[in-house]
Scaffold this active site. Sequence first.
Site, mmCIF file in Angstrom:
data_model
loop_
_atom_site.group_PDB
_atom_site.id
_atom_site.type_symbol
_atom_site.label_atom_id
_atom_site.label_comp_id
_atom_site.label_asym_id
_atom_site.label_seq_id
_atom_site.Cartn_x
_atom_site.Cartn_y
_atom_site.Cartn_z
ATOM 1 N N THR A 1 -0.563 -4.760 5.673
ATOM 2 C CA THR A 1 -1.849 -4.720 5.013
ATOM 3 C C THR A 1 -2.838 -5.312 5.994
ATOM 4 O O THR A 1 -2.449 -5.993 6.946
ATOM 5 C CB THR A 1 -1.889 -5.476 3.672
ATOM 6 O OG1 THR A 1 -2.663 -4.743 2.768
ATOM 7 C CG2 THR A 1 -2.411 -6.868 3.767
ATOM 8 N N LYS B 1 -6.040 -4.677 -3.094
ATOM 9 C CA LYS B 1 -5.642 -5.997 -2.600
ATOM 10 C C LYS B 1 -6.824 -6.955 -2.505
ATOM 11 O O LYS B 1 -6.692 -8.044 -1.968
ATOM 12 C CB LYS B 1 -4.964 -5.857 -1.243
ATOM 13 C CG LYS B 1 -3.748 -4.944 -1.293
ATOM 14 C CD LYS B 1 -3.247 -4.655 0.085
ATOM 15 C CE LYS B 1 -2.311 -3.469 0.082
ATOM 16 N NZ LYS B 1 -2.008 -3.030 1.431
ATOM 17 N N GLY C 1 -8.919 -11.727 -1.361
ATOM 18 C CA GLY C 1 -8.095 -10.660 -0.821
ATOM 19 C C GLY C 1 -6.759 -11.242 -0.424
ATOM 20 O O GLY C 1 -6.685 -12.401 -0.019
ATOM 21 N N SER D 1 -0.907 -7.531 8.790
ATOM 22 C CA SER D 1 -0.338 -6.957 10.014
ATOM 23 C C SER D 1 -1.400 -6.358 10.926
ATOM 24 O O SER D 1 -1.245 -6.362 12.140
ATOM 25 C CB SER D 1 0.712 -5.897 9.677
ATOM 26 O OG SER D 1 0.129 -4.855 8.922
#
Length: 185
Positions: free
Chosen positions: A12, A44, A58, A137
């Site tokens: 994400t 998210k 988030g 990531s």
Amino acid sequence: MANEQFPGWHGTTIIGVRKGGEVVIAGDGQVSLGQTVIKGTARKVRRLSPGGFDVVAGFAGSTADAFTLLERLESKLEATPGQLQRASVELAKDWRTDKYLQKLEAMLIVTDGAELYVITGAGDVLEPEHDVTAIGSGGNYALAAARGMMDTDRTAEEIARAAMAIAADICVYTNGNLTIEKIAK
């Protein structure tokens, strides 16, 4: 520690950008299991309103873990209305010391429109030096891209969108389906 036989949830990218009196938090929608995309439209980034006090958060990491942390943050905000820093520090302390919470694998970016923090399970409540922060990531890609645009005439939202597009082009665990929340103080 992750189970070696289970491929695990990956990825994400979440970014927070503060500029021009507003803060934007943007997140992609991809959920991956190993090398397979399970869902491309996850949300998210969420708006919390405990006691009428708006906060945008988030998350990156395990969804169930993140929801547990968001619920805890909401209860901390209800106990300390209008005090995001105090609520964040209290959450980070609990996360670090509580045996149940220690196992949670997620990170949060939170803002009330004035303050912007990253909260980690290591007990950190980090405020970015350059009014931009990112996790997940693809976080480093988005962070670098956004930092390179901060001195331009782009708005916070324009910077967040462009940085997320760059991260989605580079990180296989990030897509271009964005959820964006703005908040100003």
